[in-house]
Design an enzyme around this catalytic site. Structure first.
Site, PDB file in Angstrom:
ATOM      1  N   HIS A 137       0.813  -1.219   0.000  1.00  0.00           N
ATOM      2  CA  HIS A 137       0.000   0.000   0.000  1.00  0.00           C
ATOM      3  C   HIS A 137       0.850   1.274   0.000  1.00  0.00           C
ATOM      4  CE1 HIS A 137      -3.277  -2.672   0.309  1.00  0.00           C
ATOM      5  NE2 HIS A 137      -3.340  -2.809   1.608  1.00  0.00           N
ATOM      6  N   HIS A 206      -9.976   1.093   0.944  1.00  0.00           N
ATOM      7  CA  HIS A 206      -9.728  -0.061   1.815  1.00  0.00           C
ATOM      8  C   HIS A 206     -10.777  -0.159   2.930  1.00  0.00           C
ATOM      9  CE1 HIS A 206      -7.529  -3.313   3.560  1.00  0.00           C
ATOM     10  NE2 HIS A 206      -6.422  -3.092   2.867  1.00  0.00           N
ATOM     11  N   GLU A 340     -11.402  -4.807  -2.407  1.00  0.00           N
ATOM     12  CA  GLU A 340     -10.607  -3.681  -2.907  1.00  0.00           C
ATOM     13  C   GLU A 340     -10.492  -3.808  -4.417  1.00  0.00           C
ATOM     14  OE1 GLU A 340      -6.835  -3.969  -0.640  1.00  0.00           O
ATOM     15  OE2 GLU A 340      -8.007  -5.216   0.694  1.00  0.00           O
TER      16      GLU A 340
END
Ligand code: GLA
Length: 375
Positions: A137, A206, A340
């Site tokens: 991420h 998320h 996601e």
């Protein structure tokens, strides 16, 4: 005569209504208020979008969806996303060992990049390592950890952020906007970006959904419109194979309870500690319904629409009760699931995956809708 006038008024009323709906006139109430200050003093706002029983709250810190209320089959609303009560909860948990990225915008690159590096136009770029040897991420200072500029738009809020050339290792000044609107239970998230240098990007949201508003998600019935998924190695990096889901616990083409096969004797489930994989969507790159979650006790339904090629289905396997979320309640193992929408993990290092490159003059534009209903 009076009747005629009344009729006239009604007709005009109808005309106005029709004109308003043709123009897509906003009807969702949008308000904002302070949500606190960052450690450096930067002010953070929270926007509340209300349409009947549906309500979404989005903060300018990380574009986080702080709460999302949707009614059950009796009409009773509940907050169906995990998170914290206040800004400090989000800031304090960032970069901690148990950071779960609750509700945030993830960028520039959602998911994992192997060995924290990639090569673009013959040049090697190094990224922060925050997941063993990999980048997860975007590392330690991603889009989830910055304060976005905000402006109210019809039915919602638009956030913008300029990521600088070289920020967290990625090339190019990247001007990004993320627009959230809420209309009749549809939380629509529209991502746009432009760069001034060749770069790679992969944006997602998320959110952790718990449609019952509590408890674990093992009885949630999930459908994913995907005939293949991307198997991973021990570091959760795709091996490069697009594997058929046929005959595996990864086949969600027919609605199946999360818990039905999650503990099956399957190497991929063991590597992911449950489901933590990218499915290869059968949407042909067009905005289409790609997944559904049905929660039997409340009747709540979440449908996911996207134009992205993949979806990371993650069953909260790293939640372990150590983090206290809203109302001081611990976020327990598998108490939420994430869907996601994104490009495949590690695409910059996997030439056979759909490209995540963006060049100057091109516009990145993608849409995901989380649509709530009940039955
Ligand atoms: C993603 C990853 C998971 C986990 C969470 C955050 O969904 O795929 O492995 O890291 O983010 O905890």
């Amino acid at each position: 005569m009076t009747a005629k006038i009344l009729l006239g008024k009604t007709a005009i009323g109808f005309l106005l209504l029709a004109a308003a709906s043709l123009a897509g006139e906003a009807k969702t109430k949008v308000t904002s208020q302070p949500f606190g200050k960052m450690p450096d003093g930067t002010s953070v706002e929270i926007y509340t979008l209300t349409d009947g029983p549906f309500e979404a709250q989005i903060t300018t810190y990380g574009g986080i969806v702080v709460s999302l209320k949707a009614p059950d089959r009796t009409g009773k609303p509940a907050d169906v996303v995990l998170g914290f009560d206040d800004l400090n909860g989000y800031v304090a948990n960032f970069n901690g060992p148990s950071n779960a990225y609750f509700g945030a915008i993830i960028g520039r690159y959602a998911n994992r990049i192997a060995n924290a590096s990639f090569t673009l136009d013959g040049q090697k770029y190094s990224l922060p390592k925050n997941n063993g040897d990999n980048t997860l991420h975007s590392g330690t200072h991603g889009f989830n950890n910055v304060v976005w500029k905000a402006k109210a738009v019809p039915n919602g809020v638009e956030l913008s952020y300029l990521a600088k050339d070289g920020e967290t290792g990625f090339p190019g000044n990247l001007a990004t906007t993320v627009r959230y609107t809420l209309v009749k239970g549809d939380l629509r998230i529209e991502y746009s970006a432009e760069t001034d240098k060749d770069t790679v990007l992969n944006l997602t949201n998320h959110s952790y959904f718990n449609l019952a508003g509590g408890g674990d998600i093992l009885k949630n019935e999930v459908t994913i419109d995907a005939s293949r998924f991307t198997p991973v190695n021990a570091n959760l990096i795709p091996t490069g194979e697009l594997k058929s889901v046929e005959g595996t616990p990864f086949d969600f083409r027919k609605s199946t309870a999360v818990g039905a096969r999650i503990n099956a004797d399957n190497e991929q489930l063991q590597l992911g500690h449950g489901y933590d994989h990218n499915w290869v969507l059968d949407n042909g790159g067009k905005l289409a319904e790609v997944a559904e979650v049905y929660e039997p006790s409340s009747g709540r339904i979440l449908k996911v629409f996207t134009d992205q090629p993949g979806i990371q289905f993650y069953t909260g396997n790293f939640l372990n009760g150590t983090v206290k979320g809203k109302g001081g309640k611990p976020d327990e193992y598998r108490s939420a699931l994430c869907l996601e929408t994104q490009h495949f993990p590690d695409s910059p290092n996997q030439p056979s995956f759909p490209t995540t490159e963006l060049k100057p003059g091109e516009r990145y534009h993608t849409v995901t809708v989380y649509s709530f209903s009940y039955r």
